[in-house]
Motif scaffolding. Sequence first.
Motif, PDB file in Angstrom:
ATOM      1  N   LEU A  41       0.851  -1.184   0.000  1.00  0.00           N
ATOM      2  CA  LEU A  41       0.000   0.000   0.000  1.00  0.00           C
ATOM      3  C   LEU A  41       0.890   1.239   0.000  1.00  0.00           C
ATOM      4  O   LEU A  41       1.867   1.307   0.753  1.00  0.00           O
ATOM      5  N   VAL A  42       0.557   2.206  -0.843  1.00  0.00           N
ATOM      6  CA  VAL A  42       1.301   3.471  -0.866  1.00  0.00           C
ATOM      7  C   VAL A  42       0.295   4.628  -0.818  1.00  0.00           C
ATOM      8  O   VAL A  42      -0.586   4.720  -1.663  1.00  0.00           O
ATOM      9  N   PRO A  43       0.394   5.521   0.171  1.00  0.00           N
ATOM     10  CA  PRO A  43      -0.585   6.599   0.303  1.00  0.00           C
ATOM     11  C   PRO A  43      -0.281   7.825  -0.527  1.00  0.00           C
ATOM     12  O   PRO A  43      -1.167   8.656  -0.774  1.00  0.00           O
ATOM     13  N   ASN A  44       0.969   7.966  -0.951  1.00  0.00           N
ATOM     14  CA  ASN A  44       1.378   9.183  -1.637  1.00  0.00           C
ATOM     15  C   ASN A  44       2.652   8.917  -2.437  1.00  0.00           C
ATOM     16  O   ASN A  44       3.193   7.804  -2.425  1.00  0.00           O
ATOM     17  N   ALA A  45       3.139   9.961  -3.129  1.00  0.00           N
ATOM     18  CA  ALA A  45       4.316   9.802  -3.988  1.00  0.00           C
ATOM     19  C   ALA A  45       5.556   9.422  -3.176  1.00  0.00           C
ATOM     20  O   ALA A  45       6.394   8.643  -3.643  1.00  0.00           O
ATOM     21  N   LYS A  46       5.670   9.953  -1.964  1.00  0.00           N
ATOM     22  CA  LYS A  46       6.824   9.601  -1.130  1.00  0.00           C
ATOM     23  C   LYS A  46       6.809   8.113  -0.803  1.00  0.00           C
ATOM     24  O   LYS A  46       7.842   7.437  -0.863  1.00  0.00           O
ATOM     25  N   GLY A  47       5.628   7.590  -0.450  1.00  0.00           N
ATOM     26  CA  GLY A  47       5.517   6.173  -0.178  1.00  0.00           C
ATOM     27  C   GLY A  47       5.811   5.340  -1.410  1.00  0.00           C
ATOM     28  O   GLY A  47       6.449   4.283  -1.329  1.00  0.00           O
ATOM     29  N   ALA A  48       5.354   5.807  -2.583  1.00  0.00           N
ATOM     30  CA  ALA A  48       5.614   5.091  -3.830  1.00  0.00           C
ATOM     31  C   ALA A  48       7.107   5.050  -4.131  1.00  0.00           C
ATOM     32  O   ALA A  48       7.638   4.015  -4.567  1.00  0.00           O
ATOM     33  N   GLU A  49       7.787   6.149  -3.882  1.00  0.00           N
ATOM     34  CA  GLU A  49       9.233   6.202  -4.122  1.00  0.00           C
ATOM     35  C   GLU A  49       9.953   5.191  -3.234  1.00  0.00           C
ATOM     36  O   GLU A  49      10.839   4.454  -3.706  1.00  0.00           O
TER      37      GLU A  49
ATOM     38  N   ALA B 226       4.345  -4.553  -7.224  1.00  0.00           N
ATOM     39  CA  ALA B 226       3.219  -3.719  -7.638  1.00  0.00           C
ATOM     40  C   ALA B 226       2.813  -2.860  -6.446  1.00  0.00           C
ATOM     41  O   ALA B 226       3.065  -3.216  -5.289  1.00  0.00           O
ATOM     42  N   MET B 227       2.178  -1.738  -6.741  1.00  0.00           N
ATOM     43  CA  MET B 227       1.739  -0.825  -5.683  1.00  0.00           C
ATOM     44  C   MET B 227       0.222  -0.760  -5.662  1.00  0.00           C
ATOM     45  O   MET B 227      -0.436  -0.934  -6.684  1.00  0.00           O
ATOM     46  N   VAL B 228      -0.311  -0.494  -4.473  1.00  0.00           N
ATOM     47  CA  VAL B 228      -1.757  -0.377  -4.297  1.00  0.00           C
ATOM     48  C   VAL B 228      -2.063   1.011  -3.762  1.00  0.00           C
ATOM     49  O   VAL B 228      -1.531   1.419  -2.723  1.00  0.00           O
ATOM     50  N   VAL B 229      -2.903   1.751  -4.486  1.00  0.00           N
ATOM     51  CA  VAL B 229      -3.406   3.023  -3.975  1.00  0.00           C
ATOM     52  C   VAL B 229      -4.787   2.764  -3.384  1.00  0.00           C
ATOM     53  O   VAL B 229      -5.509   1.867  -3.811  1.00  0.00           O
ATOM     54  N   PHE B 230      -5.157   3.546  -2.402  1.00  0.00           N
ATOM     55  CA  PHE B 230      -6.395   3.259  -1.699  1.00  0.00           C
ATOM     56  C   PHE B 230      -7.091   4.550  -1.281  1.00  0.00           C
ATOM     57  O   PHE B 230      -6.450   5.537  -0.936  1.00  0.00           O
ATOM     58  N   MET B 231      -8.396   4.501  -1.343  1.00  0.00           N
ATOM     59  CA  MET B 231      -9.225   5.594  -0.869  1.00  0.00           C
ATOM     60  C   MET B 231     -10.584   5.018  -0.495  1.00  0.00           C
ATOM     61  O   MET B 231     -10.859   3.844  -0.745  1.00  0.00           O
ATOM     62  N   SER B 232     -11.411   5.830   0.114  1.00  0.00           N
ATOM     63  CA  SER B 232     -12.722   5.382   0.554  1.00  0.00           C
ATOM     64  C   SER B 232     -13.804   5.887  -0.376  1.00  0.00           C
ATOM     65  O   SER B 232     -13.699   6.985  -0.947  1.00  0.00           O
TER      66      SER B 232
ATOM     67  N   GLY C 176       4.720   4.603 -11.296  1.00  0.00           N
ATOM     68  CA  GLY C 176       4.663   3.166 -11.527  1.00  0.00           C
ATOM     69  C   GLY C 176       4.957   2.814 -12.969  1.00  0.00           C
ATOM     70  O   GLY C 176       5.696   1.853 -13.248  1.00  0.00           O
ATOM     71  N   GLU C 177       4.392   3.567 -13.886  1.00  0.00           N
ATOM     72  CA  GLU C 177       4.626   3.301 -15.304  1.00  0.00           C
ATOM     73  C   GLU C 177       6.097   3.479 -15.655  1.00  0.00           C
ATOM     74  O   GLU C 177       6.686   2.659 -16.367  1.00  0.00           O
ATOM     75  N   ALA C 178       6.717   4.525 -15.110  1.00  0.00           N
ATOM     76  CA  ALA C 178       8.127   4.777 -15.393  1.00  0.00           C
ATOM     77  C   ALA C 178       9.018   3.674 -14.838  1.00  0.00           C
ATOM     78  O   ALA C 178      10.056   3.339 -15.424  1.00  0.00           O
TER      79      ALA C 178
ATOM     80  N   GLY D 179       8.010   0.546 -14.336  1.00  0.00           N
ATOM     81  CA  GLY D 179       7.543  -0.770 -14.760  1.00  0.00           C
ATOM     82  C   GLY D 179       6.829  -1.530 -13.658  1.00  0.00           C
ATOM     83  O   GLY D 179       6.836  -2.772 -13.635  1.00  0.00           O
ATOM     84  N   LYS D 180       6.183  -0.799 -12.738  1.00  0.00           N
ATOM     85  CA  LYS D 180       5.464  -1.416 -11.621  1.00  0.00           C
ATOM     86  C   LYS D 180       3.966  -1.175 -11.787  1.00  0.00           C
ATOM     87  O   LYS D 180       3.521  -0.019 -11.812  1.00  0.00           O
ATOM     88  N   PRO D 181       3.156  -2.220 -11.896  1.00  0.00           N
ATOM     89  CA  PRO D 181       1.713  -2.012 -11.997  1.00  0.00           C
ATOM     90  C   PRO D 181       1.164  -1.327 -10.748  1.00  0.00           C
ATOM     91  O   PRO D 181       1.728  -1.456  -9.653  1.00  0.00           O
ATOM     92  N   VAL D 182       0.077  -0.611 -10.928  1.00  0.00           N
ATOM     93  CA  VAL D 182      -0.618   0.017  -9.800  1.00  0.00           C
ATOM     94  C   VAL D 182      -2.033  -0.545  -9.755  1.00  0.00           C
ATOM     95  O   VAL D 182      -2.743  -0.561 -10.762  1.00  0.00           O
ATOM     96  N   TYR D 183      -2.429  -1.047  -8.598  1.00  0.00           N
ATOM     97  CA  TYR D 183      -3.787  -1.535  -8.373  1.00  0.00           C
ATOM     98  C   TYR D 183      -4.541  -0.515  -7.521  1.00  0.00           C
ATOM     99  O   TYR D 183      -3.932   0.277  -6.797  1.00  0.00           O
ATOM    100  N   GLY D 184      -5.857  -0.551  -7.602  1.00  0.00           N
ATOM    101  CA  GLY D 184      -6.666   0.397  -6.851  1.00  0.00           C
ATOM    102  C   GLY D 184      -7.575  -0.292  -5.857  1.00  0.00           C
ATOM    103  O   GLY D 184      -8.203  -1.309  -6.186  1.00  0.00           O
ATOM    104  N   ALA D 185      -7.660   0.235  -4.634  1.00  0.00           N
ATOM    105  CA  ALA D 185      -8.570  -0.287  -3.613  1.00  0.00           C
ATOM    106  C   ALA D 185      -9.584   0.788  -3.242  1.00  0.00           C
ATOM    107  O   ALA D 185      -9.243   1.972  -3.171  1.00  0.00           O
TER     108      ALA D 185
END
Length: 320
Positions: free
Chosen positions: A88-96, A105-111, A139-141, A143-149
């Motif tokens: 899970l990554v909440p923001n760009a810093k977490g993604a980095e 792969a990374m997961v972005v999440f919101m309600s 993620g695209e740069a 080569g990591k897929p991003v999933y959404g929750a």
Amino acid sequence: MSPSAAPLQGFPAKATIIEVGPRDGLQSEPRWVPTEEKVALVNGLIGAGLRHFEATSFVSPRAVPQMRDAADVLSGIDRQNGVELTALVPNAKGAERAIEAGIDAMVVFMSASESHNRKNVNRSREDSLAGFAEICRMGEAAGKPVYGAIATSFGCPFEGDVPVSAVVDIARRYRDMGITTISLGDTTGMATPPLVQERCRGLRAAVPDIDITLHFHNTRGVGLVCVYAGLMEGVTRYESSIGGLGGCPFAPKATGNICTEDLVYMLDECGVETGVDLSRLIPTARRIETAVGHPLPGQLMKAGPRLELHPMDAVATANG
């Protein structure tokens, strides 16, 4: 696998289980679980045949102290062929940080509800979506897929019913960013079979090109019933937590996720192939129960499979 050779009528032949215990399961635990125990948990689950994991989260250590060792956990896991580790990554810093740690792969999440999104991540829904666009570019740069929750997809503890239109709107926005795998989260166990049917059909009608994953909690005792409803809708991806670990720290009365070994048992008995060895899963559930220091709600780890036999002298004989 159950003696039943074919899946129940209307069920898919196979299902994929995404194990979320290492992240969603442990995040609320007040007792620190050592890094080596987290690594042993994932490695044990890999040994049982699981291949998809939400392994950790790259969130602020102040917000979720249990996840402060995210990079160390990833580095210790035995990453066999076919194993996918997401975070899970909440923001760009977490993604980095996640990309640097070698996440798959990374997961972005919101309600789906505005109030829970503000409580959970301290942002409006629009602010969350705006930040995800940058994560998708990263993620695209890399080569990591991003999933959404989408949390509170079946109801919100602050607002009550959540309209299908709110879930569909977020799914469309995700799809427009390039996210095609979307998990519907039942954050406080408000899902029921009619709601599962309604949301699955609503999403398929509005955004037919996405893959739906279902994430249930067993707060009100109908978690596996909701899985049954999802299977009848043709959904083949389910998130679960070993031992039934888990619960959202930012929602009241959010008890544990559906239990991985209980889910595997039900799918086995229904003839749905998972690739998971139940006999190797149960000892891992018992080990993590010891690590967290309190009983877990999983049932199969206590009772065993239905055809597990016992000696006659295991219990007293009735007298009289």
